[in-house]
Write a protein that holds these residues in place. Sequence first.
Motif, short mmCIF file in Angstrom:
data_model
loop_
_atom_site.label_atom_id
_atom_site.label_comp_id
_atom_site.label_asym_id
_atom_site.label_seq_id
_atom_site.Cartn_x
_atom_site.Cartn_y
_atom_site.Cartn_z
N PRO A 103 -68.50 -21.88 39.70
CA PRO A 103 -67.55 -22.53 40.80
C PRO A 103 -66.52 -21.47 41.11
N VAL A 104 -66.17 -21.19 42.52
CA VAL A 104 -65.54 -20.58 43.03
C VAL A 104 -64.07 -21.04 43.61
N THR A 105 -63.36 -21.67 42.81
CA THR A 105 -62.36 -22.69 43.14
C THR A 105 -61.28 -22.72 41.91
N CYS A 106 -60.21 -23.36 42.37
CA CYS A 106 -59.09 -23.34 41.46
C CYS A 106 -59.72 -24.08 40.34
N PHE A 107 -59.19 -23.70 38.97
CA PHE A 107 -59.59 -24.41 37.70
C PHE A 107 -59.84 -25.89 37.75
N VAL A 108 -58.33 -26.24 38.41
CA VAL A 108 -58.27 -27.98 38.49
C VAL A 108 -58.94 -28.60 39.17
N HIS A 109 -59.55 -27.92 40.27
CA HIS A 109 -60.64 -28.42 41.15
C HIS A 109 -62.13 -28.23 40.66
N ALA A 110 -62.48 -27.35 39.60
CA ALA A 110 -63.75 -27.08 39.17
C ALA A 110 -64.35 -28.22 38.61
N PRO A 111 -65.65 -28.50 38.74
CA PRO A 111 -66.36 -29.64 38.06
C PRO A 111 -66.70 -28.97 36.69
N LEU A 112 -66.29 -29.84 35.58
CA LEU A 112 -66.58 -29.14 34.13
C LEU A 112 -67.91 -28.94 33.91
N LEU A 381 -43.27 -37.49 19.92
CA LEU A 381 -44.89 -37.54 20.07
C LEU A 381 -45.25 -38.55 20.87
N GLU A 382 -46.17 -38.43 21.77
CA GLU A 382 -46.56 -39.25 22.46
C GLU A 382 -48.01 -39.56 22.52
N THR A 383 -48.55 -40.49 23.04
CA THR A 383 -50.01 -41.22 22.93
C THR A 383 -50.45 -41.43 24.40
N SER A 384 -49.53 -41.59 25.19
CA SER A 384 -49.83 -41.81 26.73
C SER A 384 -49.98 -40.83 27.71
N ASN A 385 -50.04 -40.97 29.04
CA ASN A 385 -50.23 -39.68 29.60
C ASN A 385 -49.04 -39.55 30.44
N ASP A 386 -47.97 -39.88 29.80
CA ASP A 386 -46.55 -39.51 30.24
C ASP A 386 -45.91 -38.57 29.57
N GLN A 427 -57.62 -29.35 31.85
CA GLN A 427 -57.65 -29.97 33.10
C GLN A 427 -57.20 -31.32 33.11
N HIS A 428 -57.56 -32.18 31.98
CA HIS A 428 -56.94 -33.54 32.14
C HIS A 428 -55.59 -33.64 32.02
N ALA A 429 -54.95 -32.60 31.18
CA ALA A 429 -53.40 -32.38 31.22
C ALA A 429 -52.92 -32.14 32.60
N LEU A 430 -53.45 -31.29 33.46
CA LEU A 430 -53.32 -30.71 34.72
C LEU A 430 -53.02 -32.13 35.64
N PRO A 435 -50.83 -35.95 39.60
CA PRO A 435 -52.13 -36.87 39.66
C PRO A 435 -52.48 -36.67 41.38
N GLY A 436 -53.90 -36.53 41.24
CA GLY A 436 -54.39 -36.16 42.68
C GLY A 436 -54.46 -35.00 43.10
N GLY A 437 -53.78 -34.04 42.41
CA GLY A 437 -53.63 -32.59 42.60
C GLY A 437 -55.01 -31.78 42.53
N SER A 438 -56.02 -32.26 41.93
CA SER A 438 -57.59 -31.80 42.04
C SER A 438 -57.95 -31.82 43.51
N ASP A 439 -57.74 -32.65 44.22
CA ASP A 439 -58.22 -33.01 45.36
C ASP A 439 -57.27 -32.58 46.59
#
Length: 544
Positions: A103-112, A381-386, A427-430, A435-439
């Motif tokens: 993939p030639v793209t920013c990592f956050v946008h690259a399909p895993l 310590l967090e367990t959520s995505n915040d 990538q999940h953390a990014l 949110p929505g930054g991948s696209d």
Amino acid sequence: MLKFQNKTILVTGSGTGIGQAITKKFVENGASAIILGRRKEPLEETAEMLEEIIKDKQSNATVKIFAGVDVSDEKAVTGMFDALKSENVNLDVVVNNAGVSGPVTCFVHAPLDDFRSTVDIHLTGTFWTSVQALKVMKKGAKIITISTFFAEERPLEQRPYRFRSPYTASQGAKNRLVEAMSWELLEKGVMSIGTNPGPVHSDRIYKTVYPKAASEFLRVSGFEDLSPSEVEAANNEIVGLLGEDDETIKAGIKSAAEKLGKEETTLTNLLDKVKTIAEKIQKNTSTMIPDQQFLSQEQVATTVLTLADDEQAKILNGKIIPGDRVFYPVKPHIRSSVPKAEKNNLNGKRVLFGGMSPSEQSVSSWYSSITSMIEEKGGQLETSNDFDLAIHITGNLPDFSKLTELSRDEWDKLVDQFINTPAKWTQHALNDFVPGGSDDPRKFKDAKGRIVIIGPALPAGKKISGHERAKVEVFRGLLRPFVTTVNQELSDVLKSNVRVFLILPGTVDGKEPNDENIVNTINYLVSDEAASSSEVIFCPDETR
């Protein structure tokens, strides 16, 4: 008698490009050739060319084809070498050449899935081909691995290659794998050498890599009134037209405009812009070379032929030979011990741990110690995505004797542990930070967040062999170029204040890692100062 007469070579990815040129050079010097690749047609055409050379040279050499062999396919590679063994074939030279652009793209946008596939072909393909080739190699044989100057040429010299994160990670690890194999194959008398050619004239770089990189720049930076997703969709339709005649381009533009519901003039302007940027990338790269000339494929072939010489191979065993002539402007991406910060930057920070299970043996002691110290400093310590800070601990390298004695399943688990899982977590953390930054890359501008990967420690003890360090460096060599590449994209391309850092515990002289040094480094990494620095890899236990 020709130099390689009565010798047999095997070159992966030998149906086209550099692999074909290498095979041709060896056959011109008398060698028999085993050629392989995924597509049958190019291999058959190459075989015809090689047969003509053999006839002209009267070398009595032979050519054997293995079509449909993808080097990432365990069964295909294993079956090929089992077949050669059953035919009593002995290989004198194996050249690990096969590769893909990925993939030639920013990592956050690259399909895993594409990320993993690129690593499978470049790194795992090299490893498994080398291991299986040992079945048909005797004393004096050579394994020559082709890497790239855009990677980790040396452990302390990072050369990030934006939009190519799985590619750079794989290449860095391949260089370290070359070194590790030179230790392990000494008893067998098999030599392992690497070479990093610079930019090489090839269809892949002109028709794929540069145009795709140009397309990604336009997706990120914007073009006319198109959204990032519209730029991407349009480029997927039209970039393949580059290099075609005017009528073909015009027809392609018309078809794409009808399909996408866009004006033909908009798509024509977009294609012109892609071409301009692609040419600029090529020109900028050439300015780092004294004579501004890319290598020819024949020049790379000549280099490999030279490395396969018996005397040269003995001298260069275990070395990575730069063949690039590129004066790459290297920034100081790596730093040793970090001074203890007077300010507590962790107080009130929401911290998420993830990736490997804390119950796993190689993670548990670090996890317990580090989480306790972070909580003492006021971290939550967090367990959520915040969260403000995401930490992933890879764990250490498990105990085993030699890399080259690992099963494929054991190797695959290590690759998952030290690159695929950290990449997925990153990538999940990014995506949680933006949110929505991948696209929509515009959302990354000025966004904040920290991701810290704690990689495998160097082995500790009073008498640590070079081989023990070399084994670990293969996997540290995966993470270093990955992190430097992703950070270059975040800072230079996306204009973001999100950062990904790598902490590598332990010392080259075998001292035990110090957890307090790790936490002090994390405390520094959440500061504003760390975000503005080019240093993204930290070895907190090392001292000058």
